[in-house]
Design a protein around this motif. Structure first.
Motif, PDB file in Angstrom:
ATOM      1  N   GLU A 387       0.825  -1.201   0.000  1.00  0.00           N
ATOM      2  CA  GLU A 387       0.000   0.000   0.000  1.00  0.00           C
ATOM      3  C   GLU A 387       0.864   1.258   0.000  1.00  0.00           C
ATOM      4  O   GLU A 387       1.952   1.281   0.575  1.00  0.00           O
ATOM      5  N   GLN A 393      -3.702   4.290  -1.641  1.00  0.00           N
ATOM      6  CA  GLN A 393      -3.480   3.484  -2.840  1.00  0.00           C
ATOM      7  C   GLN A 393      -3.309   2.034  -2.401  1.00  0.00           C
ATOM      8  O   GLN A 393      -2.385   1.709  -1.667  1.00  0.00           O
ATOM      9  N   ARG A 396      -1.167  -4.348  -4.395  1.00  0.00           N
ATOM     10  CA  ARG A 396      -1.619  -5.111  -5.561  1.00  0.00           C
ATOM     11  C   ARG A 396      -0.630  -6.214  -5.908  1.00  0.00           C
ATOM     12  O   ARG A 396       0.565  -6.119  -5.622  1.00  0.00           O
ATOM     13  N   SER A 398       0.423  -8.139  -9.458  1.00  0.00           N
ATOM     14  CA  SER A 398       0.272  -8.018 -10.909  1.00  0.00           C
ATOM     15  C   SER A 398       1.017  -9.142 -11.601  1.00  0.00           C
ATOM     16  O   SER A 398       2.069  -9.592 -11.126  1.00  0.00           O
ATOM     17  N   GLU A 407       0.794  -6.038 -18.703  1.00  0.00           N
ATOM     18  CA  GLU A 407       0.136  -6.533 -17.500  1.00  0.00           C
ATOM     19  C   GLU A 407      -1.091  -7.340 -17.917  1.00  0.00           C
ATOM     20  O   GLU A 407      -2.037  -6.801 -18.489  1.00  0.00           O
ATOM     21  N   GLN A 410      -4.342  -8.204 -12.684  1.00  0.00           N
ATOM     22  CA  GLN A 410      -4.006  -7.426 -11.494  1.00  0.00           C
ATOM     23  C   GLN A 410      -5.079  -7.642 -10.444  1.00  0.00           C
ATOM     24  O   GLN A 410      -6.261  -7.766 -10.756  1.00  0.00           O
ATOM     25  N   LYS A 411      -4.666  -7.712  -9.186  1.00  0.00           N
ATOM     26  CA  LYS A 411      -5.607  -7.834  -8.081  1.00  0.00           C
ATOM     27  C   LYS A 411      -5.225  -6.838  -6.994  1.00  0.00           C
ATOM     28  O   LYS A 411      -4.107  -6.865  -6.469  1.00  0.00           O
ATOM     29  N   ASN A 412      -6.150  -5.927  -6.689  1.00  0.00           N
ATOM     30  CA  ASN A 412      -5.927  -4.960  -5.620  1.00  0.00           C
ATOM     31  C   ASN A 412      -6.217  -5.605  -4.273  1.00  0.00           C
ATOM     32  O   ASN A 412      -7.180  -6.378  -4.124  1.00  0.00           O
TER      33      ASN A 412
END
Length: 717
Positions: A387, A393, A396, A398, A407, A410-412
């Motif tokens: 973070e 923000q 993540r 990626s 890319e 992607q997973k936040n």
């Protein structure tokens, strides 16, 4: 004539408007009796002085570097900087270039460089090392350096213009480096390093013993290491690294010069060898200088060298020395060895082995990246970014495709405390363990993000344990399979859960298979063939072992190897080795077990440092052929059952012979004892008087107590 003198002559000629290329020096006439310090070839003073000094050309420490880019004046300084950087990367090993030691001739008509330069070092030895380490170095796609000693110029000029056919050398039979795979008994080899000796042995499980293949004292200065496919054995020495191989004798195959090397690492396909050394700076306030070289395994040529401060290499990795994480470079692209990468500050440096330069000539810039890992089979990088901005923000994970650097997923992630990534061996799945803060930020809980890499759009599933607060102690994928195991909970008796990424009921959904409660285990060791797993309790659990069948979801057996420090399956998944290394002063040695926990044999070895199974290359059989063999296994097994019966009979005969030998030894000992007893009888009679054999026998009095009755009675107080 030194390079600085050549530069001075050239600059003087330019200031006088003289073009040296158009001058005929043979036509220059000097005044009578004057030589201006320039001796002719027929003057003795040129060749000899009072001390009869040897003729020295003055160029013994100069090299010629060819195949450089041809550039215009505005790029002279940049090109010289590149040349100095390329050769200064070897500074710790070969020394440094002189301050004015680079000279690039200029084409007077175009005012551009001519594509080569001269470099002067302090000594001939430094120049020879520069030639050795940089000849064939790939500067970019269009320029591969050719480096030669200046003193070799006359040799090259003497090459005849007439063509002559190449000499045909007689055929030389090369040793089969994979001959050990053809063993008729289908045995595997392993290596042990104990005290000053290193031994390679066959694991002859049928005979319940090991068989020596090769033994060598003082084979290495620090440690030994098999190559990933088992072709080579690498040893480490003060001067560099060596690889060995052959049917049985283990002959030296190649050496890689790298003074004071401390660590080595092979690429997955055995094409390259990475070596590492650390050197203390002259100024104590500075960080250690680290030198990392990448060699071509077969030719021994260095393909790329890196020299940095230790601080620049101390990011990422899983452990190393002197503050540097090892391995610094991580290989990608499977066994083709196409890419390798290094984690840096706010970037990942991805290199290609075709040029040993950066992919697309640029770093992969990712702000605040802290970790990455390659897919074991595909050129895909998984990276983690924590973070930023106090949680504004999110963190993540990626997935980046190489070489396009696109890319693909992607997973936040939110409220992240820590993150670790685990690839399945075929690259089919990626498990991301995520530790998250609770709302109060005082505690954490753990969950998993499961990526299905080979499926369309790479779907992601979330897995949470029944008890979110359970601490994750260990995680391991089943090799070549779809199952994984997790040790979770609190010591001393955590739980172990098994999950599957595909079951009959839920083909595309993760499912829990079972949970084993209260196990004395903190490590997981899957068989290379899958299905079987050893649940091990090392260190504080003193070597508790549980052999578990995941197909049947049942424990086959439990065992113990007291104080065990290491566990390793053989490459076929038939046997397990447990060992106690010199971490402990006592009980050093190893045990060999069958896959279902039968102890086959035990060997004690004082000062045991290493136990290593020799890896096997992948099978050349197709999946269809393997399935056919599995279907017709009974037909194939008859042959081996007969062999096993023969071995069993032989072992029975050997055991019977051993017992008979022990019995005969006992009878001989009793006979010898009786003979000595009778010989000493007269001496005993003289000492105690003449007595009969009956009186000589010792007499003992034995008291026997017998309880006839017991009763209880309450006595008033």
């Amino acid at each position: 004539m030194a390079i600085e003198e050549m530069i001075e002559i050239e600059s003087t000629a330019a200031s006088l408007g003289i073009d040296l290329d158009k001058c005929d020096l043979n036509s220059v006439e000097l005044p009578t009796g004057e030589n201006f310090g320039i001796f002719s070839d027929d003057e003795d003073v040129y060749l000899y002085d009072d001390d009869q000094r040897e003729l020295d050309s003055g160029f013994e420490s100069v090299i010629i570097v060819d195949n450089l880019p041809i550039v215009s004046p505005e790029k002279f300084e940049k090109l010289e900087g590149v040349i100095r950087t390329v050769f200064s990367q070897l500074g710790v090993i070969i020394g440094v270039i002189k301050e004015d030691g680079i000279w690039m001739p200029i084409d007077p008509e175009t005012n551009k460089t001519l594509g080569f330069c001269f470099i002067e070092f302090n000594t001939r030895q430094e120049a020879e090392l520069a030639k050795k380490w940089r000849d064939g170095f790939r500067l970019d796609r269009a320029h591969t350096l050719a480096v030669n000693m200046f003193d070799d110029f006359d040799k090259f000029m003497g090459v005849t213009d007439e063509w002559s056919p190449a000499e045909i050398k007689p055929y030389r039979h090369e040793k089969n480096l994979l001959q050990w795979l053809t063993d008729e008994k289908a045995r595997d080899q392993f290596l042990i390093r104990a005290a000053s000796d290193t031994e390679v042995l066959w694991n002859d499980a049928r005979q319940s013993k090991s068989e020596l293949v090769y033994k060598r004292p003082h084979w290495t200065d620090s440690f030994v290491q098999w190559s990933p496919l088992g072709t080579y054995l690498a040893t480490v020495h003060m001067e560099g690294a060596k690889i060995w191989g052959g049917p049985s004798s283990f002959d030296p195959l190649m050496r890689y010069d790298h003074p004071q090397v401390k660590l080595i690492d092979f690429s997955p396909g055995e094409k390259y060898l990475v070596t590492y050394s650390s050197h203390e700076p002259s100024n104590r306030s500075d960080a250690n200088r680290v030198v990392i070289n990448i060699f071509d395994v077969r030719t021994g040529k260095m393909r790329r060298g890196f020299e940095r401060s230790a601080d620049e290499f101390a990011i990422g990795g899983i452990g190393g020395v002197a503050g540097v994480s090892w391995p610094v470079f991580r290989w990608g692209g499977g066994r083709e060895d196409k890419y390798f990468a290094k984690l840096g500050k706010n970037m990942i440096s991805v290199y290609e082995t075709e040029t040993f330069g950066l992919v697309d000539g640029r770093h992969l810039e990712v702000e605040n990246v802290v970790d990455f890992s390659w897919s074991p089979t595909d050129p895909i990088i998984a990276l983690f970014v924590p973070e930023l901005g106090g949680g504004n923000q999110p963190a993540r994970v990626s997935l980046i495709q190489i070489p396009s650097k696109e890319e693909v997923r992607q997973k936040n992630l939110f409220n992240v405390s820590d993150c670790k990534m685990y690839w399945q061996s075929n690259g089919d799945y990626l498990a991301v363990k995520v530790d998250r803060y609770t709302k109060t930020k005082k505690n954490t809980y753990t969950g998993f993000e499961l990526f299905r890499i080979k499926e369309r759009d790479i779907p992601i599933e979330v897995l949470e344990l029944d008890n979110k607060k359970d601490k994750i102690i260990a995680f391991a994928w089943e090799p070549n399979g779809h199952r994984f195991a997790i040790i979770h909970g609190d010591n001393p008796r955590p739980d172990i859960s098994f999950y599957s990424m595909q079951t009959a009921q839920n083909v595309d959904r993760v499912s829990k298979l079972t949970t084993l409660k209260g196990k004395q285990a903190n490590k997981l060791f899957w068989s290379p063939g899958g299905r079987f797993i050893v649940l091990a309790g090392l260190k504080g659990f003193n070597g508790q072992l549980e052999f578990f069948d995941v197909d049947e979801l049942q424990t086959m057996s439990t065992a113990e190897h007291f104080m065990a420090t290491d566990i390793e399956w053989d490459p076929t998944g038939r046997y397990v080795a447990t060992s106690v290394t010199s971490v402990h002063e006592m009980e050093n040695g190893f045990n060999i077990w069958s896959f279902n926990s039968k102890l086959l044999y035990r060997v004690m070895k004082d000062h045991l440092f290493q136990f290593l199974w020799r890896p096997r290359p992948p099978s050349v059989l197709t999946r269809e052929k393997e399935e056919e063999i599995a279907t017709n296994l009974k037909n194939y097994s008859q042959k081996y059952e007969c062999e096993d019966q023969d071995v069993s009979t032989l072992l029975s005969d050997q055991d019977r012979e051993r017992r008979m030998m022990l019995k005969e030894e006992w009878i001989d000992w009793v006979r010898e004892w009786r003979r000595a007893y009778m010989e000493e009888k007269s001496e005993r009679e003289e000492l105690i008087g003449e007595v009969s054999d009956e009186e000589e026998e010792d007499e003992y009095e034995v008291e026997v107590e017998e309880v006839l009755n017991e009763s209880e009675e309450l006595v008033p107080i």
